[in-house]
Design a protein around this motif. Sequence first.
Motif, PDB file in Angstrom:
ATOM      1  N   GLU A  24      91.026  81.344  64.349  1.00  0.00           N
ATOM      2  CA  GLU A  24      90.341  83.120  64.352  1.00  0.00           C
ATOM      3  C   GLU A  24      92.319  83.722  64.388  1.00  0.00           C
ATOM      4  OE1 GLU A  24      88.646  85.070  66.906  1.00  0.00           O
ATOM      5  OE2 GLU A  24      86.781  84.707  65.609  1.00  0.00           O
ATOM      6  N   CYS A  25      92.298  83.414  65.386  1.00  0.00           N
ATOM      7  CA  CYS A  25      94.210  84.688  66.066  1.00  0.00           C
ATOM      8  C   CYS A  25      94.477  83.949  64.883  1.00  0.00           C
ATOM      9  CB  CYS A  25      94.642  83.475  66.890  1.00  0.00           C
ATOM     10  SG  CYS A  25      93.315  83.545  68.504  1.00  0.00           S
TER      11      CYS A  25
ATOM     12  N   ARG B 259      94.844  83.122  61.428  1.00  0.00           N
ATOM     13  CA  ARG B 259      94.306  84.161  60.473  1.00  0.00           C
ATOM     14  C   ARG B 259      94.358  85.637  60.745  1.00  0.00           C
ATOM     15  NH1 ARG B 259      90.719  80.938  59.608  1.00  0.00           N
ATOM     16  NH2 ARG B 259      88.816  82.288  60.842  1.00  0.00           N
ATOM     17  N   LYS B 260      94.175  85.929  61.756  1.00  0.00           N
ATOM     18  CA  LYS B 260      94.748  87.193  62.480  1.00  0.00           C
ATOM     19  C   LYS B 260      96.547  87.882  62.504  1.00  0.00           C
ATOM     20  CE  LYS B 260      90.252  88.550  64.898  1.00  0.00           C
ATOM     21  NZ  LYS B 260      90.277  88.644  66.501  1.00  0.00           N
ATOM     22  N   LEU B 261      96.851  87.351  62.870  1.00  0.00           N
ATOM     23  CA  LEU B 261      98.725  87.408  63.782  1.00  0.00           C
ATOM     24  C   LEU B 261      98.978  86.705  61.723  1.00  0.00           C
ATOM     25  CD1 LEU B 261      99.092  84.931  66.229  1.00  0.00           C
ATOM     26  CD2 LEU B 261      99.817  86.954  66.434  1.00  0.00           C
ATOM     27  N   ARG B 262      98.524  86.337  60.837  1.00  0.00           N
ATOM     28  CA  ARG B 262      99.442  86.172  59.596  1.00  0.00           C
ATOM     29  C   ARG B 262      98.691  86.597  58.658  1.00  0.00           C
ATOM     30  NH1 ARG B 262     101.451  81.775  58.356  1.00  0.00           N
ATOM     31  NH2 ARG B 262     101.321  79.529  59.538  1.00  0.00           N
ATOM     32  N   ARG B 263      97.999  88.190  59.173  1.00  0.00           N
ATOM     33  CA  ARG B 263      98.038  89.399  58.316  1.00  0.00           C
ATOM     34  C   ARG B 263      99.032  90.159  58.655  1.00  0.00           C
ATOM     35  NH1 ARG B 263      92.180  88.704  58.971  1.00  0.00           N
ATOM     36  NH2 ARG B 263      91.755  89.745  60.747  1.00  0.00           N
ATOM     37  N   GLU B 264      99.641  89.824  59.098  1.00  0.00           N
ATOM     38  CA  GLU B 264     100.383  91.170  60.128  1.00  0.00           C
ATOM     39  C   GLU B 264     101.884  90.654  60.192  1.00  0.00           C
ATOM     40  OE1 GLU B 264      99.787  91.467  64.751  1.00  0.00           O
ATOM     41  OE2 GLU B 264      97.638  92.299  64.255  1.00  0.00           O
TER      42      GLU B 264
ATOM     43  N   SER C  22     102.518  91.611  70.337  1.00  0.00           N
ATOM     44  CA  SER C  22     100.898  91.678  69.689  1.00  0.00           C
ATOM     45  C   SER C  22     100.477  90.377  69.697  1.00  0.00           C
ATOM     46  CB  SER C  22     100.903  91.685  68.054  1.00  0.00           C
ATOM     47  OG  SER C  22     102.056  91.160  67.537  1.00  0.00           O
TER      48      SER C  22
ATOM     49  N   TYR D 227      98.736  86.333  70.877  1.00  0.00           N
ATOM     50  CA  TYR D 227      97.306  85.971  71.661  1.00  0.00           C
ATOM     51  C   TYR D 227      98.323  84.540  72.173  1.00  0.00           C
ATOM     52  CZ  TYR D 227      93.892  87.854  68.455  1.00  0.00           C
ATOM     53  OH  TYR D 227      93.653  89.257  67.576  1.00  0.00           O
TER      54      TYR D 227
ATOM     55  N   GLU E 241      90.514  89.244  74.795  1.00  0.00           N
ATOM     56  CA  GLU E 241      89.738  89.507  73.074  1.00  0.00           C
ATOM     57  C   GLU E 241      87.882  88.575  73.276  1.00  0.00           C
ATOM     58  OE1 GLU E 241      90.143  88.590  69.676  1.00  0.00           O
ATOM     59  OE2 GLU E 241      91.839  90.598  69.637  1.00  0.00           O
TER      60      GLU E 241
END
Length: 219
Positions: free
Chosen positions: A18-19, A21-26, A129, A131, A210
Amino acid sequence: MDTLAEDVTKVLRKRVRECARKLRRELEPGGALVGLDAGCGVGKWLPFLAGCCDDLTAVDVSPKLLDCARRDYDGAPPCAFAVADLTKREALAAFPAAHLCVSANVLIAPDLGTCGKILATTLDALRPSGYLVLLVPSNESARMVANTYAKYRAKKKKLGPSDRRNDFRTLDAVDVANSVWKRWGVRTQCYTLAALRDFVFAASHDVEVERVDRVFYPW
């Protein structure tokens, strides 16, 4: 103990993915997701982290454990291995800042001052930013296991194949107050949820917790 393999509900894998995936979007187009295993031991986490990151760094204070991790890693993606004492704030300064870091049962020294230094160094190695997936032993769980063991001892029953009669015992009043238990023959720092939150914020006021999950093992 293989925390990933023994995680019954696979919550550790879910949170790391999950972390990631979020990081790759950024990430910028073509950017590499940098991972760090801070206190890698024999490298149990590295094959899984390799599937989530583009570059890896694995550090541990023990050269022998690091040799085991290096020997068993298949080399893809690239992974830098280094001996590092995480109680030193400059220990990870030479490495690229990480997007995603794992600290799995590293903060277990029976001295919160030592654990605090390790956590501060680990957080310093993260991008603003980034995780950190932090795994620590639960004081509530240790107490529950200790009570169960005590019942077996009172009945003079064996505890299992290893018959660890001296495990999951507190040593004195100070250890009781500080959530230190004897696990596998070693004084080990455990944490209540409230104490863990206070401990994390004491290491860095810039940290946002989080999510907190329980990890269930077969035993």
